[in-house]
Design a protein around this motif. Structure first.
Motif, PDB file in Angstrom:
ATOM      1  N   ARG A  22       3.764  -1.119   4.406  1.00 34.09           N
ATOM      2  CA  ARG A  22       2.906   0.002   3.659  1.00 34.09           C
ATOM      3  C   ARG A  22       4.403   1.257   3.528  1.00 34.09           C
ATOM      4  O   ARG A  22       4.532   1.504   4.669  1.00 34.09           O
ATOM      5  CB  ARG A  22       1.957   1.150   4.907  1.00 34.09           C
ATOM      6  CG  ARG A  22       1.537   2.280   4.444  1.00 34.09           C
ATOM      7  CD  ARG A  22      -0.279   2.733   5.776  1.00 34.09           C
ATOM      8  NE  ARG A  22      -0.616   3.682   4.949  1.00 34.09           N
ATOM      9  CZ  ARG A  22      -1.578   4.143   6.053  1.00 34.09           C
ATOM     10  NH1 ARG A  22      -1.821   4.082   7.180  1.00 34.09           N
ATOM     11  NH2 ARG A  22      -2.020   5.316   5.090  1.00 34.09           N
ATOM     12  N   MET A  57      -9.044  -0.507   0.405  1.00 36.03           N
ATOM     13  CA  MET A  57      -8.330  -1.389   0.478  1.00 36.03           C
ATOM     14  C   MET A  57      -8.186  -2.339   2.006  1.00 36.03           C
ATOM     15  O   MET A  57      -8.077  -3.000   2.701  1.00 36.03           O
ATOM     16  CB  MET A  57      -6.892  -1.186   0.248  1.00 36.03           C
ATOM     17  CG  MET A  57      -6.188  -1.032  -1.031  1.00 36.03           C
ATOM     18  SD  MET A  57      -7.065  -2.799  -1.897  1.00 36.03           S
ATOM     19  CE  MET A  57      -5.525  -3.672  -1.898  1.00 36.03           C
ATOM     20  N   TYR A 100      -6.230   3.648   0.366  1.00 31.89           N
ATOM     21  CA  TYR A 100      -6.005   3.495   1.332  1.00 31.89           C
ATOM     22  C   TYR A 100      -6.918   2.704   2.325  1.00 31.89           C
ATOM     23  O   TYR A 100      -7.253   1.492   2.809  1.00 31.89           O
ATOM     24  CB  TYR A 100      -5.148   3.599   2.228  1.00 31.89           C
ATOM     25  CG  TYR A 100      -4.496   3.869   3.363  1.00 31.89           C
ATOM     26  CD1 TYR A 100      -3.741   2.976   3.998  1.00 31.89           C
ATOM     27  CD2 TYR A 100      -5.355   3.933   5.622  1.00 31.89           C
ATOM     28  CE1 TYR A 100      -3.527   2.261   5.587  1.00 31.89           C
ATOM     29  CE2 TYR A 100      -5.135   2.753   6.009  1.00 31.89           C
ATOM     30  CZ  TYR A 100      -4.356   2.404   5.878  1.00 31.89           C
ATOM     31  OH  TYR A 100      -3.358   1.791   7.162  1.00 31.89           O
ATOM     32  N   ARG A 136      -2.655  -1.222  -4.190  1.00 31.05           N
ATOM     33  CA  ARG A 136      -3.243  -0.549  -3.738  1.00 31.05           C
ATOM     34  C   ARG A 136      -2.728   0.674  -3.965  1.00 31.05           C
ATOM     35  O   ARG A 136      -1.895   1.301  -2.634  1.00 31.05           O
ATOM     36  CB  ARG A 136      -4.360  -0.971  -3.036  1.00 31.05           C
ATOM     37  CG  ARG A 136      -3.034  -0.975  -1.159  1.00 31.05           C
ATOM     38  CD  ARG A 136      -3.889  -1.913  -0.183  1.00 31.05           C
ATOM     39  NE  ARG A 136      -3.667  -1.180   0.680  1.00 31.05           N
ATOM     40  CZ  ARG A 136      -4.319  -1.970   2.269  1.00 31.05           C
ATOM     41  NH1 ARG A 136      -4.753  -2.885   2.483  1.00 31.05           N
ATOM     42  NH2 ARG A 136      -3.233  -1.522   2.730  1.00 31.05           N
ATOM     43  N   THR A 178       1.002  -0.653  -0.076  1.00 32.52           N
ATOM     44  CA  THR A 178       0.233   0.295   0.126  1.00 32.52           C
ATOM     45  C   THR A 178       0.970   1.329   0.047  1.00 32.52           C
ATOM     46  O   THR A 178       2.175   0.948   0.086  1.00 32.52           O
ATOM     47  CB  THR A 178      -0.966  -0.414   1.229  1.00 32.52           C
ATOM     48  OG1 THR A 178      -0.421   0.305   2.918  1.00 32.52           O
ATOM     49  CG2 THR A 178      -2.078  -0.959   1.090  1.00 32.52           C
TER      50      THR A 178
END
Length: 180
Positions: A168, A148, A145, A142, A31
């Motif tokens: 992330r 997801m 945020y 993704r 992410t």
């Protein structure tokens, strides 16, 4: 292209890839905001190994499946054609993973929400069915945020608890920005 920082993230991606290829399939969720380097990081981690890269564009599912089939053919060779649903493509890839080790990178994964919401349940079902008997390193990237978070963190959603690793990506630190 020169690659900056992200050494720990790269190490983690390669660690999970090794586990997927030596033991059984693994799922990683990558992410971060747009234009932060998710795709570049994923591609660097997959370098030198058999890999399929699929970008989820907002279009009709059947048209998207045609695009995906071509991408898969380029990476894995001769595969069946005529897929109209992602469910069938994902099943074919998981079955393929019973005999071949490969990376499957699905970029902008959250866009399936706008194409066909049942895809998440289909992936859950097939992942649960084939995961332990295949060697697929699945990376789901993704940008949105909140979407997801809902897909992977909401206990009522089908992919809750399925990810083996979540990375992330944050913006570069000041010292890295100076280096760039």
């Amino acid at each position: 292209m020169k690659f900056y920082d992200r050494k720990e993230e790269l190490r983690e991606l390669r660690r999970v890839q090794k586990q997927a290829f030596e033991e059984h399939s693994r799922m990683t969720v990558l992410t971060g905001r747009r234009r932060i380097g998710k795709t570049s990081l994923g591609q660097l981690a997959m370098e030198g190994t058999t890999s399929v890269y699929l970008f989820v564009a907002r279009k009709d599912e059947a048209l998207l499946c045609q695009d995906f089939t071509e991408q898969i053919r380029l990476s894995l060779g001769d595969i069946p054609t005529g897929f109209k649903s992602f469910k069938d493509i994902f099943k074919m890839l998981m079955i393929f993973g019973q005999t071949k080790k490969f990376n499957l990178f699905i970029d902008e994964f959250q866009e399936f929400w706008h194409i066909n919401k049942s895809i998440f349940s289909d992936i859950q079902n097939l992942w649960d069915q084939y995961r332990r008997q295949t060697n697929v390193n699945l990376i789901l990237s993704r940008s949105v945020y909140t979407m997801m978070e809902k897909i992977f963190k909401d206990s009522k959603e089908p992919l809750f608890g399925r990810a083996d690793l979540e990375i992330r990506l944050k913006p570069f630190r000041t010292d890295v920005m100076k280096q760039i």
